[in-house]
Design a protein around this motif. Structure first.
Motif, PDB file in Angstrom:
ATOM      1  N   LYS A 113      40.818  27.829 -43.089  1.00  0.00           N
ATOM      2  CA  LYS A 113      40.283  29.160 -43.342  1.00  0.00           C
ATOM      3  C   LYS A 113      39.787  29.788 -42.031  1.00  0.00           C
ATOM      4  O   LYS A 113      39.364  29.083 -41.127  1.00  0.00           O
ATOM      5  CB  LYS A 113      39.095  29.100 -44.327  1.00  0.00           C
ATOM      6  CG  LYS A 113      39.446  28.601 -45.714  1.00  0.00           C
ATOM      7  CD  LYS A 113      40.199  29.643 -46.529  1.00  0.00           C
ATOM      8  CE  LYS A 113      40.495  29.100 -47.935  1.00  0.00           C
ATOM      9  NZ  LYS A 113      41.776  29.630 -48.452  1.00  0.00           N
TER      10      LYS A 113
ATOM     11  N   ARG B 299      37.814  34.348 -44.917  1.00  0.00           N
ATOM     12  CA  ARG B 299      36.583  34.349 -45.716  1.00  0.00           C
ATOM     13  C   ARG B 299      35.432  34.770 -44.817  1.00  0.00           C
ATOM     14  O   ARG B 299      35.506  34.618 -43.594  1.00  0.00           O
ATOM     15  CB  ARG B 299      36.280  32.939 -46.264  1.00  0.00           C
ATOM     16  CG  ARG B 299      37.259  32.448 -47.288  1.00  0.00           C
ATOM     17  CD  ARG B 299      37.128  33.185 -48.621  1.00  0.00           C
ATOM     18  NE  ARG B 299      38.132  32.721 -49.578  1.00  0.00           N
ATOM     19  CZ  ARG B 299      39.395  33.131 -49.618  1.00  0.00           C
ATOM     20  NH1 ARG B 299      39.818  34.022 -48.747  1.00  0.00           N
ATOM     21  NH2 ARG B 299      40.240  32.657 -50.501  1.00  0.00           N
ATOM     22  N   TYR B 300      34.357  35.289 -45.436  1.00  0.00           N
ATOM     23  CA  TYR B 300      33.148  35.515 -44.659  1.00  0.00           C
ATOM     24  C   TYR B 300      32.503  34.181 -44.350  1.00  0.00           C
ATOM     25  O   TYR B 300      32.576  33.242 -45.151  1.00  0.00           O
ATOM     26  CB  TYR B 300      32.171  36.420 -45.412  1.00  0.00           C
ATOM     27  CG  TYR B 300      32.607  37.858 -45.430  1.00  0.00           C
ATOM     28  CD1 TYR B 300      32.935  38.505 -44.252  1.00  0.00           C
ATOM     29  CD2 TYR B 300      32.705  38.563 -46.610  1.00  0.00           C
ATOM     30  CE1 TYR B 300      33.356  39.819 -44.250  1.00  0.00           C
ATOM     31  CE2 TYR B 300      33.113  39.884 -46.628  1.00  0.00           C
ATOM     32  CZ  TYR B 300      33.436  40.508 -45.441  1.00  0.00           C
ATOM     33  OH  TYR B 300      33.857  41.804 -45.449  1.00  0.00           O
ATOM     34  N   SER B 301      31.897  34.112 -43.196  1.00  0.00           N
ATOM     35  CA  SER B 301      31.247  32.878 -42.781  1.00  0.00           C
ATOM     36  C   SER B 301      30.195  32.509 -43.820  1.00  0.00           C
ATOM     37  O   SER B 301      29.276  33.280 -44.079  1.00  0.00           O
ATOM     38  CB  SER B 301      30.623  33.106 -41.406  1.00  0.00           C
ATOM     39  OG  SER B 301      30.024  31.947 -40.945  1.00  0.00           O
TER      40      SER B 301
ATOM     41  N   SER C  94      25.948  34.407 -42.252  1.00  0.00           N
ATOM     42  CA  SER C  94      26.985  35.414 -42.078  1.00  0.00           C
ATOM     43  C   SER C  94      26.976  35.995 -40.671  1.00  0.00           C
ATOM     44  O   SER C  94      27.848  36.739 -40.305  1.00  0.00           O
ATOM     45  CB  SER C  94      26.795  36.512 -43.105  1.00  0.00           C
ATOM     46  OG  SER C  94      25.450  36.881 -43.177  1.00  0.00           O
TER      47      SER C  94
ATOM     48  N   CYS D  69      30.085  30.857 -35.855  1.00  0.00           N
ATOM     49  CA  CYS D  69      30.727  29.547 -35.776  1.00  0.00           C
ATOM     50  C   CYS D  69      29.684  28.483 -35.482  1.00  0.00           C
ATOM     51  O   CYS D  69      29.917  27.563 -34.718  1.00  0.00           O
ATOM     52  CB  CYS D  69      31.794  29.555 -34.693  1.00  0.00           C
ATOM     53  SG  CYS D  69      31.246  30.359 -33.195  1.00  0.00           S
TER      54      CYS D  69
ATOM     55  N   TYR E 276      36.839  32.098 -40.667  1.00  0.00           N
ATOM     56  CA  TYR E 276      35.548  32.637 -41.076  1.00  0.00           C
ATOM     57  C   TYR E 276      35.182  33.798 -40.166  1.00  0.00           C
ATOM     58  O   TYR E 276      34.954  33.618 -38.971  1.00  0.00           O
ATOM     59  CB  TYR E 276      34.485  31.545 -41.039  1.00  0.00           C
ATOM     60  CG  TYR E 276      34.746  30.471 -42.062  1.00  0.00           C
ATOM     61  CD1 TYR E 276      34.427  30.689 -43.397  1.00  0.00           C
ATOM     62  CD2 TYR E 276      35.340  29.276 -41.707  1.00  0.00           C
ATOM     63  CE1 TYR E 276      34.693  29.718 -44.357  1.00  0.00           C
ATOM     64  CE2 TYR E 276      35.609  28.305 -42.653  1.00  0.00           C
ATOM     65  CZ  TYR E 276      35.280  28.532 -43.978  1.00  0.00           C
ATOM     66  OH  TYR E 276      35.555  27.592 -44.917  1.00  0.00           O
TER      67      TYR E 276
END
Lengths: 406, 406, 406
Positions: free
Chosen positions: C116, C32-34, C38, C42, C118
């Motif tokens: 997930k 998934r995109y963060s 974006s 992290c 990211y």
């Protein structure tokens, strides 16, 4: 190219001279640099909707303006490299004129009630978009029109492009930062329509020219590399919402990668060779970016971008194999460089995807769905504009009307 | 190239080795990275006038430093690509040496009373400018001097360039961000002077070499594309005043476009072909950027840039047709790549334009006019420097003195 | 390439299709995109050590993320252009797959306890590094494996690269922003090991292929130019400490320049020609950047960079002349493109230099010395990883074990 007599040679020279003088005069009368803030193009204008960006001097996006122009020219040059060494000089002529006229005509549209057009870096980026569309449509008639006709087509194309973009972006509020509709779809169908009008039954010998490049030629490699490097950043450079930027970039990269792979999957099935030719890879790359033009900013999952890119990568191969012969024999449209397969259909796929796939994958609100619907309707504007233009031309007696595209 | 014996081969190798060792020793003794802030090159230096930019670490232009170096090398490579595949290796040798020496010699000039030279990203950009000028002057003697002589000329050229730039920018306060005078005019006339000194009546067979490239070659296309992409951003990257930046970029683009068109206007009149060759377009592109070097930042109207570019685009064609034969027969100057037409004359035109046209179009104050006058006077510095150098060489008995250029 | 039957053609097509479908499914399930920011990949993750960069949205480095991806693809394309027109299509296939798998496998490693992955712009840059290493190892076996085997090797290589990088950067805390160890050394020795495993005594005819390009070919020129332009900025784009950035850039430029000169010094001594071939210059350029991968950020004097670059520039010439024949005859390793000379040895030199030279020239504290020692130990990790992999393969009976590299 046919032999050029002294008269035809000087005709082109004279026309260039007249048009350049005319452009300089129009620039002298109407065009000025934006006075208060040379970046914030229209901060003082009330009726300004120039790509919806009221950039002030202190805006954090300011630092990108130069990068945008840089990328814009990278884009132009990527397209330019696509047409191979033989036609580069004519393409450069078209680029040089289209940029000037795009600044003028887009300026007239957006600054209409004013007596002056105030240009800035944004105008140049917008002119780059326009010139890219003209270069795409050039690909459909390359080798069948002389430079003089090219110049006149450029003038017509720039006007229609500006009109189309104004209706889509300013009046309908469509989001099309990567130019799926305004650049790719418009460019392809304008080129096809011109190709249809110029159809001459006897001049068929250059039809298969794009298939002859068996060895991976330098221009296709360099063009592909330019597209990989410059296009994704370009897509995001014109994005309106700040926080969607990286999505647009990454979506375009994932789309590029998957469309390239699709070529490796389909090419051995349709053709005799085990690996695709460099030109086919370049076509897939272009299709991959064309499909991401509109959806790039909206798709919120990486695998959506992979699927869209994969489907887009299949289109040029299928189109060249099955659709181009039909277009040529039935609709009398010769598409020299296959712009319909490479730009037209993937651009439409991009608009359709938004409509069909988007509600499934979005975590979005209602506004997003409405936007997507609106985008879908927007698809018809360039088709209508181009079709109407074709009808007018045919009605004026230049071509026996037989069938229309849309 | 003539046959190289073992001795001459090892001569070049040995000279490279000695010069590199010497350079490393000089670097070890004198050159250090700027200690406090590695970006703000001379924030702590009192007598620092390094391109008039006291960049601190917090300065918004900080983020551009890396971009500037990127662009600087793009510029170098654009020039490098200009000389075709046959001479690329020698050009790379010159680039590699010139950069090191430019850092050293410019450092000595600007940091004179200090015992150390503190280098930063700005030094590298400045060294790029210098190397570009050396590459231009190389174009005048290409094919007539061996790599060994090239190296010695490079050493001489770098020293003169640094002196010329120091006088113009630091002592006279001339604004020349695009390098009209410091890069283009200096490079062209230094190359011409060297060509005059090296004149040998019997070696005339390579004289017409640049005219033989009939098919649009890959290097001219790639070189032109690089120039279109990188040069305008480069012009603006070194601009002093923040708010004039976009003007410099846009002026350069308008100039590029108009100079390209001028080639399409004049080429069919002077030559037999209907469209210009790619090399001619590249020459026009170079002339278009050379003319904008000084004026780019000052011209305040787009049509002024169009006119300047159009005039500059006419110069190389006229020069190759009418001036180069005269230079060769009367003044015994062989200009292998025509650098006088492509860089020298457009650079002078840029300086003249500022003087003649500027007061008419500027809404400016008196300071601007004074500045323009000062710029015009600055034109004579590179010519004098080069002429004097030529006299010295001739006085030292290497060449029978017949006539001078200026 | 051998003739491809219909079966082998469709084999490649089918494998591509299956792998792409599998990748899309894995992306759909895991990637998934963060979500929050974006860009800050992290910022919300506790166990995140992704290149040690906790980028928030307000971070000044934010504006560079797009530039980083741009540079990353420039790097890929520079490597891609290195293998000449004949193998570009296969290289593009590898790039397209390697990017996707690198995102997946690096994601699994760094986001392990999460369900997930990211991804953000940093993941793409990291995937670019990985793909560059794969392209380097491809150079060792080019022309001896078919595309199908290439794909399987890519899958294996990406996994090992991610493991190697994870151990070096995250567990050992090594600073290797330019990828001396992770990209160059790992890529070269992985390629060599594969080459050893695939050794077939009878297929020796392509061994000397890289020596045949006598005229300076377009791809070598364009590749060298790309490297000069993009690599130094790329080195600095991934630098952790803000204030060391310009050092890394300038060190890389000085190293490039000196390594180019070393070619001009040594080539006439070892070979018959007076100037080196373009391919040799490109090799020296690559060696010059490989040696600066680790040391670029740490070397604090310009002359240190000059010396390191000069030594690195000597390695490829010496290696091709003396080492490659020994490798081939004694260790049965055919290194088609000489990646050991161009990437492997300079990468090791870079790590050794840090250990040997660094304490002498640094004005630094103890921490720097400890860091350098740690870096040196890190050198052994890729070698061990690759050796172990080689043993496993041989143990599985695919190849009679005779000798190992390390």
């Amino acid at each position: 190219m046919p032999e050029h007599t002294v008269a035809s040679r000087l005709q082109l020279s004279g026309l260039c001279f007249l048009l350049q003088i005319l452009t300089i005069i129009l620039f002298a009368v109407f065009v000025r640099y934006s006075p208060e803030s040379s970046v914030g193009l229209c901060s003082q204008q009330l009726n300004c909707s120039w790509r919806n960006q009221d950039l002030g001097f202190q805006h954090p996006r300011f630092r990108d303006v130069r990068l945008q122009v840089l990328l814009g020219f990278g884009l132009l040059m990527a397209f330019l490299g696509r047409y191979g060494p033989g036609s580069v000089t004519v393409s450069i002529l078209i680029v040089a004129f289209a940029i000037q006229w795009a600044v003028l005509i887009q300026g007239f549209l957006y600054f209409f009630p004013n007596d002056k057009i105030y240009v800035g870096a944004q105008s140049m980026v917008s002119a780059d978009f326009c010139t890219a569309a003209i270069l795409i449509s050039t690909g459909a008639v390359l080798g069948r029109v002389n430079p003089l006709q090219m110049l006149l087509l450029t003038l017509l194309g720039v006007t229609l492009f500006a009109l189309n973009e104004y209706i889509l972006l300013s009046l309908m509020g469509v989001s099309d930062n990567g130019g799926s509709l305004t650049v790719h779809t418009f460019g392809a169908y304008f080129g096809l329509m011109v190709s249809r009008i110029l159809h001459q039954p006897r001049v068929d010998k250059r039809k298969k020219q794009p298939d002859t490049g068996h060895q991976p030629d330098v221009f296709a490699v360099v063009g592909t590399i330019y597209l990989w490097i410059f296009w994704p950043s370009f897509t995001s450079a014109t994005t309106v919402q700040d926080d969607t930027e990286p999505w647009a970039v990454l979506n375009t990269y994932f789309s590029l990668v998957a469309s390239t792979l699709a070529t490796f999957v389909l090419s051995p099935v349709l053709y005799e060779e085990s690996t695709p030719r460099m030109v086919q890879i370049q076509d897939a790359t272009l299709a991959g970016v064309a499909v991401m033009g509109m959806a790039g900013e909206m798709l919120v999952t990486p695998f959506g971008a992979l699927i869209a890119g994969f489907l887009a990568g299949l289109i040029p191969l299928l189109g060249f194999r099955f659709l181009t012969p039909i277009l040529h024999s039935r609709l009398k449209m010769q598409d020299t460089c296959g712009v319909h397969n490479v730009h037209g259909l993937p651009g439409i796929l991009g608009a359709l995807l938004l409509e069909l796939v988007f509600p499934l994958v979005a975590q979005g609100s209602r506004t997003v769905a409405t936007q997507a619907l609106c985008q879908f309707c927007a698809l018809h504007v360039p088709l209508l504009l181009v079709a109407e233009e074709g009808c007018e031309r045919r009605a004026s007696g230049k071509e026996p009307s037989t069938s229309t595209l849309v």
